[in-house]
Design a protein around this motif. Sequence first.
Motif, PDB file in Angstrom:
ATOM      1  N   UNK A 108       0.849  -1.191   0.000  1.00 20.21           N
ATOM      2  CA  UNK A 108       0.000   0.000   0.000  1.00 20.21           C
ATOM      3  C   UNK A 108       0.888   1.245   0.000  1.00 20.21           C
ATOM      4  N   UNK A 109       0.680   2.118  -0.953  1.00 14.88           N
ATOM      5  CA  UNK A 109       1.477   3.328  -1.056  1.00 14.88           C
ATOM      6  C   UNK A 109       0.898   4.405  -0.149  1.00 14.88           C
ATOM      7  N   UNK A 110       1.759   5.012   0.646  1.00 15.66           N
ATOM      8  CA  UNK A 110       1.337   6.090   1.530  1.00 15.66           C
ATOM      9  C   UNK A 110       2.269   7.276   1.378  1.00 15.66           C
ATOM     10  N   UNK A 111       1.699   8.466   1.422  1.00 17.63           N
ATOM     11  CA  UNK A 111       2.456   9.706   1.354  1.00 17.63           C
ATOM     12  C   UNK A 111       2.096  10.553   2.572  1.00 17.63           C
ATOM     13  N   UNK A 112       3.115  11.026   3.265  1.00 17.21           N
ATOM     14  CA  UNK A 112       2.894  11.823   4.460  1.00 17.21           C
ATOM     15  C   UNK A 112       3.691  13.111   4.354  1.00 17.21           C
ATOM     16  N   UNK A 113       2.970  14.233   4.318  1.00 19.35           N
ATOM     17  CA  UNK A 113       3.610  15.535   4.222  1.00 19.35           C
ATOM     18  C   UNK A 113       3.964  16.076   5.602  1.00 19.35           C
ATOM     19  N   UNK A 114       4.970  16.933   5.617  1.00 20.93           N
ATOM     20  CA  UNK A 114       5.356  17.632   6.838  1.00 20.93           C
ATOM     21  C   UNK A 114       6.047  18.923   6.447  1.00 20.93           C
ATOM     22  N   UNK A 115       6.259  19.785   7.431  1.00 19.44           N
ATOM     23  CA  UNK A 115       7.019  21.004   7.187  1.00 19.44           C
ATOM     24  C   UNK A 115       6.194  22.259   7.049  1.00 19.44           C
ATOM     25  N   UNK A 116       4.871  22.121   7.034  1.00 17.65           N
ATOM     26  CA  UNK A 116       4.037  23.311   6.950  1.00 17.65           C
ATOM     27  C   UNK A 116       4.065  24.086   8.258  1.00 17.65           C
ATOM     28  N   UNK A 117       3.449  25.259   8.235  1.00 14.85           N
ATOM     29  CA  UNK A 117       3.404  26.071   9.443  1.00 14.85           C
ATOM     30  C   UNK A 117       2.953  27.474   9.131  1.00 14.85           C
ATOM     31  N   UNK A 118       3.059  28.315  10.151  1.00 12.35           N
ATOM     32  CA  UNK A 118       2.694  29.729  10.006  1.00 12.35           C
ATOM     33  C   UNK A 118       3.959  30.558   9.927  1.00 12.35           C
ATOM     34  N   UNK A 119       4.066  31.360   8.892  1.00 10.25           N
ATOM     35  CA  UNK A 119       5.258  32.183   8.691  1.00 10.25           C
ATOM     36  C   UNK A 119       4.848  33.579   8.278  1.00 10.25           C
ATOM     37  N   UNK A 120       5.782  34.497   8.434  1.00  8.43           N
ATOM     38  CA  UNK A 120       5.556  35.864   7.995  1.00  8.43           C
ATOM     39  C   UNK A 120       5.905  35.974   6.512  1.00  8.43           C
ATOM     40  N   UNK A 121       5.276  36.925   5.851  1.00  8.39           N
ATOM     41  CA  UNK A 121       5.590  37.182   4.454  1.00  8.39           C
ATOM     42  C   UNK A 121       7.085  37.454   4.299  1.00  8.39           C
ATOM     43  N   UNK A 122       7.630  36.902   3.234  1.00 11.42           N
ATOM     44  CA  UNK A 122       9.058  37.037   2.977  1.00 11.42           C
ATOM     45  C   UNK A 122       9.879  35.863   3.481  1.00 11.42           C
ATOM     46  N   UNK A 156      10.588  31.616   4.354  1.00 14.91           N
ATOM     47  CA  UNK A 156      10.732  30.413   3.534  1.00 14.91           C
ATOM     48  C   UNK A 156      10.246  29.191   4.314  1.00 14.91           C
ATOM     49  N   UNK A 157       9.847  28.200   3.579  1.00 12.09           N
ATOM     50  CA  UNK A 157       9.491  26.910   4.166  1.00 12.09           C
ATOM     51  C   UNK A 157       9.992  25.804   3.249  1.00 12.09           C
ATOM     52  N   UNK A 158      10.299  24.686   3.859  1.00  7.95           N
ATOM     53  CA  UNK A 158      10.652  23.495   3.089  1.00  7.95           C
ATOM     54  C   UNK A 158       9.679  22.395   3.484  1.00  7.95           C
ATOM     55  N   UNK A 159       8.855  22.017   2.545  1.00  8.26           N
ATOM     56  CA  UNK A 159       7.901  20.946   2.765  1.00  8.26           C
ATOM     57  C   UNK A 159       8.531  19.615   2.372  1.00  8.26           C
ATOM     58  N   UNK A 160       8.189  18.586   3.117  1.00  2.00           N
ATOM     59  CA  UNK A 160       8.693  17.251   2.822  1.00  2.00           C
ATOM     60  C   UNK A 160       7.542  16.276   2.690  1.00  2.00           C
ATOM     61  N   UNK A 161       7.799  15.232   1.944  1.00  2.63           N
ATOM     62  CA  UNK A 161       6.802  14.173   1.743  1.00  2.63           C
ATOM     63  C   UNK A 161       7.521  12.837   1.825  1.00  2.63           C
ATOM     64  N   UNK A 162       7.181  12.054   2.810  1.00  3.23           N
ATOM     65  CA  UNK A 162       7.753  10.719   2.974  1.00  3.23           C
ATOM     66  C   UNK A 162       6.850   9.712   2.285  1.00  3.23           C
TER      67      UNK A 162
END
Length: 127
Positions: A1-15, A17-23
């Motif tokens: 069974x294929x599963x994808x789990x995202x992480x790395x989101x959040x609340x940030x101020x304009x300007x 950066x974020x790095x999202x990941x998917x396992x």
Amino acid sequence: QVQLVESGGGSVQAGGSLRLSCAVSGYGSIRPYCMGWFRQAPGKEREGVATIDYTNNGRYAHSENRFTISKDNAKNTLSLQIDSLNPEDTAMYYCASGGLMYYGCTWPIKENDFRYWGQGTQVTVSS
């Protein structure tokens, strides 16, 4: 069974950066598959952000060069770097994988080309 789990989101101020990941699990390797990032803002339809194919060729739906998609085939992870975030980037971000090996990624990005989806990670950008 294929599963994808995202992480790395959040609340940030304009300007910022974020790095999202998917396992990804359930594949021997993600290398042969088209992988993609999508997002859905409140009240809007889900839209494609970027894809990366088995040759590591990345393509982007937006032209402002703020997004960088990458993957680690050995770790079965997909990433999305987002720089110079602005409030219009506020959305739930989803990773997805295609179901065909060595097929490449179609253009423009179409949801129907992706077989497996994660549950999403929320990105909120304040001004």
